[in-house]
Design a protein around this motif. Sequence first.
Motif, mmCIF file in Angstrom:
data_model
loop_
_atom_site.group_PDB
_atom_site.id
_atom_site.type_symbol
_atom_site.label_atom_id
_atom_site.label_comp_id
_atom_site.label_asym_id
_atom_site.label_seq_id
_atom_site.Cartn_x
_atom_site.Cartn_y
_atom_site.Cartn_z
ATOM 1 N N ILE A 78 -7.540 6.032 6.546
ATOM 2 C CA ILE A 78 -6.119 6.041 6.899
ATOM 3 C C ILE A 78 -6.014 6.516 8.349
ATOM 4 N N ARG A 79 -5.382 5.675 9.165
ATOM 5 C CA ARG A 79 -5.189 6.022 10.584
ATOM 6 C C ARG A 79 -3.726 5.774 10.932
ATOM 7 N N ASP A 80 -3.138 6.689 11.639
ATOM 8 C CA ASP A 80 -1.722 6.556 12.024
ATOM 9 C C ASP A 80 -0.867 6.146 10.827
ATOM 10 N N ASN A 81 -1.140 6.821 9.700
ATOM 11 C CA ASN A 81 -0.339 6.572 8.497
ATOM 12 C C ASN A 81 -0.429 5.127 7.976
ATOM 13 N N LYS A 82 -1.610 4.545 8.191
ATOM 14 C CA LYS A 82 -1.829 3.167 7.718
ATOM 15 C C LYS A 82 -3.246 3.062 7.173
ATOM 16 N N LEU A 83 -3.423 2.317 6.075
ATOM 17 C CA LEU A 83 -4.783 2.059 5.589
ATOM 18 C C LEU A 83 -5.392 0.965 6.453
ATOM 19 N N VAL A 84 -6.550 1.264 7.028
ATOM 20 C CA VAL A 84 -7.208 0.284 7.910
ATOM 21 C C VAL A 84 -8.695 0.222 7.582
ATOM 22 N N THR A 85 -9.348 -0.826 8.070
ATOM 23 C CA THR A 85 -10.808 -0.897 7.902
ATOM 24 C C THR A 85 -11.458 0.008 8.944
ATOM 25 N N CYS B 3 0.834 -1.221 0.000
ATOM 26 C CA CYS B 3 0.000 0.000 0.000
ATOM 27 C C CYS B 3 0.864 1.264 0.000
ATOM 28 N N ILE B 4 0.565 2.181 -0.932
ATOM 29 C CA ILE B 4 1.326 3.444 -1.017
ATOM 30 C C ILE B 4 0.488 4.618 -0.462
ATOM 31 N N LEU B 5 -0.608 4.301 0.175
ATOM 32 C CA LEU B 5 -1.475 5.292 0.838
ATOM 33 C C LEU B 5 -1.981 6.380 -0.126
ATOM 34 N N CYS B 6 -2.293 5.966 -1.378
ATOM 35 C CA CYS B 6 -2.763 6.956 -2.357
ATOM 36 C C CYS B 6 -4.199 7.405 -2.063
ATOM 37 N N GLY B 7 -4.960 6.601 -1.335
ATOM 38 C CA GLY B 7 -6.313 6.993 -0.935
ATOM 39 C C GLY B 7 -7.388 6.738 -1.982
ATOM 40 N N LYS B 8 -7.003 6.157 -3.135
ATOM 41 C CA LYS B 8 -8.015 5.936 -4.191
ATOM 42 C C LYS B 8 -9.122 4.987 -3.733
ATOM 43 N N CYS B 9 -8.743 3.952 -2.978
ATOM 44 C CA CYS B 9 -9.757 2.983 -2.522
ATOM 45 C C CYS B 9 -10.750 3.663 -1.578
ATOM 46 N N ILE B 10 -10.245 4.587 -0.779
ATOM 47 C CA ILE B 10 -11.119 5.297 0.172
ATOM 48 C C ILE B 10 -12.122 6.150 -0.609
ATOM 49 N N GLU B 11 -11.621 6.779 -1.678
ATOM 50 C CA GLU B 11 -12.484 7.668 -2.471
ATOM 51 C C GLU B 11 -13.638 6.902 -3.121
ATOM 52 N N GLY C 159 -21.350 -2.385 6.151
ATOM 53 C CA GLY C 159 -20.428 -3.526 6.165
ATOM 54 C C GLY C 159 -20.130 -3.820 4.707
ATOM 55 N N CYS C 160 -18.855 -4.112 4.401
ATOM 56 C CA CYS C 160 -18.411 -4.233 2.991
ATOM 57 C C CYS C 160 -19.401 -5.033 2.146
ATOM 58 N N ILE C 161 -19.885 -4.387 1.081
ATOM 59 C CA ILE C 161 -20.883 -5.045 0.220
ATOM 60 C C ILE C 161 -20.227 -5.896 -0.867
ATOM 61 N N GLY C 162 -18.908 -5.846 -0.934
ATOM 62 C CA GLY C 162 -18.199 -6.698 -1.904
ATOM 63 C C GLY C 162 -18.289 -6.187 -3.331
ATOM 64 N N CYS C 163 -18.409 -4.870 -3.485
ATOM 65 C CA CYS C 163 -18.503 -4.326 -4.847
ATOM 66 C C CYS C 163 -17.182 -4.469 -5.592
ATOM 67 N N GLY C 164 -16.073 -4.555 -4.854
ATOM 68 C CA GLY C 164 -14.756 -4.757 -5.475
ATOM 69 C C GLY C 164 -14.140 -3.502 -6.057
ATOM 70 N N HIS C 165 -14.792 -2.352 -5.922
ATOM 71 C CA HIS C 165 -14.261 -1.128 -6.535
ATOM 72 C C HIS C 165 -12.868 -0.788 -6.006
ATOM 73 N N CYS C 166 -12.637 -1.042 -4.719
ATOM 74 C CA CYS C 166 -11.321 -0.730 -4.135
ATOM 75 C C CYS C 166 -10.231 -1.567 -4.791
ATOM 76 N N MET C 167 -10.530 -2.878 -5.005
ATOM 77 C CA MET C 167 -9.555 -3.767 -5.657
ATOM 78 C C MET C 167 -9.275 -3.305 -7.079
ATOM 79 N N ALA C 168 -10.355 -2.874 -7.754
ATOM 80 C CA ALA C 168 -10.229 -2.517 -9.171
ATOM 81 C C ALA C 168 -9.464 -1.206 -9.360
ATOM 82 N N ILE C 169 -9.554 -0.304 -8.380
ATOM 83 C CA ILE C 169 -8.904 1.009 -8.523
ATOM 84 C C ILE C 169 -7.467 0.983 -8.004
#
Length: 305
Positions: free
Chosen positions: A38-45, A21-29, A52-62
């Motif tokens: 992003i918490r304490d400089n880490k991507l977290v759930t 993870c390079i913390l680009c934030g695209k998955c969050i967007e 609750g994650c609906i499994g759309c997969g957009h984060c994986m795809a981006i």
Amino acid sequence: MAIPTSRSKNPATITIDEEKCILCGKCIEVCKDFSLEIRDNKLVTSANPLFGCIGCGHCMAICPEGAIEISGRETGFKDLFILPEASQAADYNQLNALLERRRSIREFAEKEVSADIIEKIVNAARTSPMGLPPSDVNVLILGSRDAVRSFGLDFCGYLNDMKWFVSDWFLALMRPFWGKANDEMFKGFVKPMFKFFIKKRDEGINMVTYDAPLAMYFYGSPYTDPADPIIAATVAMYAAESLGLGTCMIGSVHPLIQNGKRARKFREKYNIKYTSREGLVVLFGYPAIKYEKGIRRTFASETYL
Ligand SMILES: Cc1cc2nc3c(=O)[nH]c(=O)nc-3n(C[C@H](O)[C@H](O)[C@H](O)COP(=O)(O)O)c2cc1C
Ligand code: SF4
Ligand code: SF4
């Protein structure tokens, strides 16, 4: 708690690879469930996702780094693929030509539809947008003329057993419950349709599925957004048009096989797994006729604000 479908009642699992993870934030967007932060400089759930994650997969795809994987809700890394180039996609003129050339076809040539073409239609229909992932659309594929004919004639037999449903006493009884528009539809459309289908069946003629060489019934489950089977059916229809087939949507079957014991028997015979608010049969086959002209259509209204 997660949003339930007939296929999954649990949220998907989010796995983050911190190394990648390079913390680009695209998955969050792109995550509209607010499952990531992003918490304490880490991507977290997130502790407070919307559903609750609906499994759309957009984060994986981006994700440019392959640093996030979603598993469960019928999705995972294995489902990612590289997109075709934009230059390969149909442009407006090509798409519009396909749309304008379509006509509902009820006269089919003898030629059968090959398994390869059926697969292409189903593959295309699987790309349909859906109310919620994973898709809760079911498809019954009647892949031969005999199967399509039996289905149509059986349906007429079923209507024959259900004639009371369009009898004057029943319509009078239901009028206060289902209102004026339904009453008018039943008297002006459903009742004569019942009579006509049954009469033609008695003459050995199938006016429900027109002896097409291929039919698909798209339906949902009690959880499905009612638009989903209709969208999938529409995508399948245009995919088939792009492959040189003629198509016709058939709306008469679905609403009449939802309620009651006999409907259940009919569904069981064809392995139709669920009742659902909406569903649609689509017929496919090589056209036995050719239209020279299109027909311009209008919407009931177009309101621009
Ligand atoms: C939701 C829906 C249900 C339909 N049901 C039937 C049907 O049961 N039988 C039939 O012959 N055509 C059916 N059709 C086809 C329409 O009659 C046809 O689309 C309409 O007459 C316009 O003709 P076109 O599709 O060639 O523009 C249906 C179309 C839609 C969109
Ligand atoms: S799969 Fe969808 S809902 Fe789940 S974290 Fe990724 S973007 Fe959010
Ligand atoms: S898109 Fe990928 S790289 Fe960017 S923050 Fe999300 S997981 Fe990290």
